[in-house]
Each structure stands twice: as C-alpha cells, then as structure tokens.
Design an enzyme around this catalytic site. Structure first.
Site, short mmCIF file in Angstrom:
data_model
loop_
_atom_site.label_atom_id
_atom_site.label_comp_id
_atom_site.label_asym_id
_atom_site.label_seq_id
_atom_site.Cartn_x
_atom_site.Cartn_y
_atom_site.Cartn_z
N ASN A 7 0.87 -1.17 0.00
CA ASN A 7 0.00 0.00 0.00
C ASN A 7 0.91 1.22 0.00
OD1 ASN A 7 -1.77 2.07 0.49
ND2 ASN A 7 -2.70 1.16 2.31
N ARG A 240 -11.58 15.84 7.69
CA ARG A 240 -12.34 16.21 6.47
C ARG A 240 -13.77 16.60 6.82
NH1 ARG A 240 -11.00 10.82 3.29
NH2 ARG A 240 -9.02 10.62 4.38
#
Ligand code: ADP
Length: 396
Positions: A7, A240
């Site tokens: 990843n 966020r």
C-alpha cells in the site's frame, strides 16, 4: 503461495507478507519519510517491532529494504525472493475502468495513469510503488486492487450528481466511493457470520476510521455509498468536512480572502471533528475532552453521530429494509460509545443493542440482543487479506 501486499503513498509504503494457504501474516511493516530521510519498520509474526532509521531517497530503495528484510538470514521469513509468488497493490482510484481487481500489464498501468486526474495525491504514488516492485521483482505477477471497484455496481441514479450531464460524459464527474475493499470484506464476513442468503441480504457497513464512509450493500453489491468523486464527501471525518453546501465554499472564500485551493485544503485538513472541536482529529482525545466538560468537543461528537445516523437511515430506505448494520475501522471497532449512540437512534425499527456484547474486545461480535429486529455487529476490517485473496485468484 506467499503474497506481498503493498500500500504505497507518496512518502510511505505499508507492506505485509501473507501466506495464502493459512491466510496468516508472516511479516509486516512500514517505510516512512521516503524522499525525506527514511524510517523503516519491520515486524515478524510473534516478534517485536524493529524500527530503524535508513535512508530511503526513493520508493525503489524502500522496496529493496522490504525484500532484504523478508529474505534476511536471521530475521527473515522466506529463504529467497523466489518464494514470493505474487504482489498485490492497493490502488486508490480505478474510475469507471475497473470494476474488479486486475493482473497488472503495461495497458493496465496506462489505464491507471488515466485515472490520475481523479486522485492526484494517491494514484501517482500507487504507480510508483508498482513500478518499483516490477523493477526489483521481474516476472512476478502483480495485481491491482482498487478502492473504488466494489462501488462500480452502483446504479446511475445513485452515482449521478445533479449537474450538467456533459461533465459526467466529458470528465467523469460522478460519485465513485472509496474504502471498497473494506466494505466488500466486512459485508462478506457479515453474510458468513449470520448465515445470510447473499443474494437477498441487505447490509449497511459503517467504516468509521480517520477517513470514514458508509455503504449500502444489497444482495452482496454496493448500491450506495457516502464518499463521492473524492474521499472528501459524506461523513464528518477526522480532518475532512464531509458533506457541505457547495455554496459555503464561495462564502468562506470571500469572507476569509482565500482562493479555491486554500478552501479545499481547509476542508480536507482542518475540518471534521478536528475543526469542529478545536481539540483533535482522534476520537480518544475528543472523548477525554468531553469528560473534562469541553462543550465544543461534545458538539463535534454529536454532529459526527448525527451524520452517521442520517446516512444509515437513508441507506435503509434506499434498500427498502436492512438485515444488519455493521461497524468497522478504528472508531467502528474500538469506540463502543459511538456504536451505542448510533444504534440507539434506530430503536424505532426494533433494533436493540446488547450492552455487554458492545463492551467486548473480540474482533467479530454480534452486539444486538437476540430479539433485535436487525442484527448489529462489529467486525474488524482486513483490507490486506482481501488484497491477498484477489491477488492469489488472479496470479494463479
Ligand atoms: P485510517 O485507516 O483512516 O487512518 P483507522 O481506521 O486506523 O484510520 O482509524 C483511526 C482512528 O480510530 C483514530 O484517529 C481514532 O479516532 C480512532 N480510534 C482508534 N482507537 C480508538 C479507541 N480505542 N477509541 C476510540 N477511537 C479510536
């Protein structure tokens, strides 16, 4: 077969070596501060973590360090590189090109590059990781597993935005959704754990981590999800904003004398529970602030829970019913208070929380009472295992 799962971010690279026969992690770790200086973490199963400062000017050097550590005579887990049968790469954005995982070829890399526009921070880094592995492990089959792929089953009515259709046709502006590997893994676990008939099952998955999204999984397929064209949409997250009136962006820009990209940075990095609470993006800090009487932290928590409730309720309506609601990821797996606050709102549907089960630290637990009309679970996600499974299937 032993499968390396990678990843790759712009300055980091997470890895796990998984034995596909036993599905056990043989070793895992993390390369950090790539291109800056370099931290290298390696942990063999059952052993302590080893952290060392090693220069990593680029991702190729990091992949080499991973290979060296895995094949090390003393601390390694394989005798040599040839034991690693395949590599699975997490790729963030597959656009509309990829509805499932694929074996990586030159054409696939080109197609991933064509999605760079949609995830400019993530996809280029993913490709760098793929190329570094291809150089150092020539001939080893590699597979790309996309965060967006699971959501490609969403119908147009769910993925279209109410904007000129041309923007969808010309630029692909639509809802894509993310965390697909997690939503797919967790919904499949729920089907297995509860013994549901997959084609008829209706599951709401709440992936609540630093990044958070909810997915409606109807008949084993994603039919709605809360993230959008980008991972900024939907729930209130660590930093966020999630859903916000697009009109607020111009309003804030004018008031604060900011340009659009500065407003975007605020919405991505300085909003969410961090921005609301003024305390932290981490729920553990939010909760201790609430205990200390911090009203703003309480307001942040309440807003987070409210947003989760409104999406879960919406998705139950979209599916016309629900068999199970499941919580996963950092907050979903560890925060019993959040689970309780969300589930209590669904009392009107006959959903009943089992308080004792909700306190359990096990990875997979049914946390509703036996007479609850809807099952509620917490299930630990495992994106790496899902990547390894897809990689095995395609590399064979
Ligand atoms: P990501 O993969 O998106 O970075 P994770 O799924 O690892 O995020 O979730 C990390 C978040 O989980 C932390 O920021 C924190 O808010 C939350 N978290 C982790 N452990 C706990 C805990 N014991 N109690 C409450 N929240 C927790």
């Amino acid at each position: 077969m032993k499968i390396l799962v990678i990843n790759c971010g712009s300055s980091s690279l997470k890895y796990q070596l998984i034995d596909s026969d036993t599905e056990k992690v043989l070793a895992k770790g993390l390369c950090e501060r790539i291109g800056i200086d370099g931290m290298f973490t390696y942990q063999k199963a059952g052993c302590d973590k080893q952290v060392s400062q090693i220069d990593q000017p680029d991702h190729k050097k990091s992949v080499q360090l991973v290979i060296d550590a895995l094949t090390d005579k003393e601390n390694g887990v394989v005798a040599d590189l040839s034991e690693i049968g395949a590599v699975g790469h997490r790729v963030v954005h597959g656009g509309e090109k990829f509805a499932s995982s694929v074996l990586i070829t030159e054409e696939v890399i080109k197609a991933i590059e064509e999605c760079n526009d949609l995830a400019p921070l993530h996809n280029p880094a993913n490709i760098i990781g793929i190329n570094a592995c291809r150089e150092l492990m020539p001939g080893v089959p590699m597979v790309a597993v996309f965060d967006t792929a699971f959501h490609q089953t969403m119908p147009a009515e769910a993925f279209l935005y109410g904007i000129p259709y041309d923007y969808y046709k010309k630029y692909g502006v639509r809802k894509y959704g993310f965390h697909g590997t997690s939503h797919s893994y967790v919904s499949k676990r729920v089907i297995d754990i509860l013994g549901l008939e997959a084609e008829k099952s209706k599951i709401v998955v709440c992936h609540l981590g630093n990044g958070a999204s909810i997915c409606a999984v109807d008949g084993g397929k994603s039919v709605e999800t809360s993230m959008g064209l980008t991972p900024l949409m939907g729930l209130i997250m660590g930093t966020r904003s999630g859903e916000i009136d697009p009109g607020a962006m111009e309003f804030i820009a004018n008031k604060e004398g900011l340009n659009l990209s500065e407003v975007m940075t605020i919405l991505n990095k300085r909003s969410g529970v961090l921005g609301l609470s003024g305390v932290s993006s981490d729920f553990r800090d939010i909760e201790s602030a609430i205990e200390d009487g911090n009203e703003q932290a309480k307001a942040a928590m309440d807003a987070f829970v409210h947003r989760v409730v409104s999406y879960v309720g919406g998705y139950i309506a979209v599916m016309g019913g629900v068999d199970a609601i499941v919580f996963t990821a950092g907050i979903g797996e560890n925060d019993k208070g959040v689970r309780k606050a969300v589930i209590e709102k669904f009392g009107y549907l006959g959903v009943k929380l089992d308080e004792e089960a909700n306190n359990s630290r096990e990875d997979e637990v049914i946390i509703s009472t036996p007479d609850s009309k809807v099952k509620v679970l917490k299930v630990a996600t495992n994106e790496e295992l899902m990547i390894a499974r897809d990689t095995l299937a395609l590399a064979k």
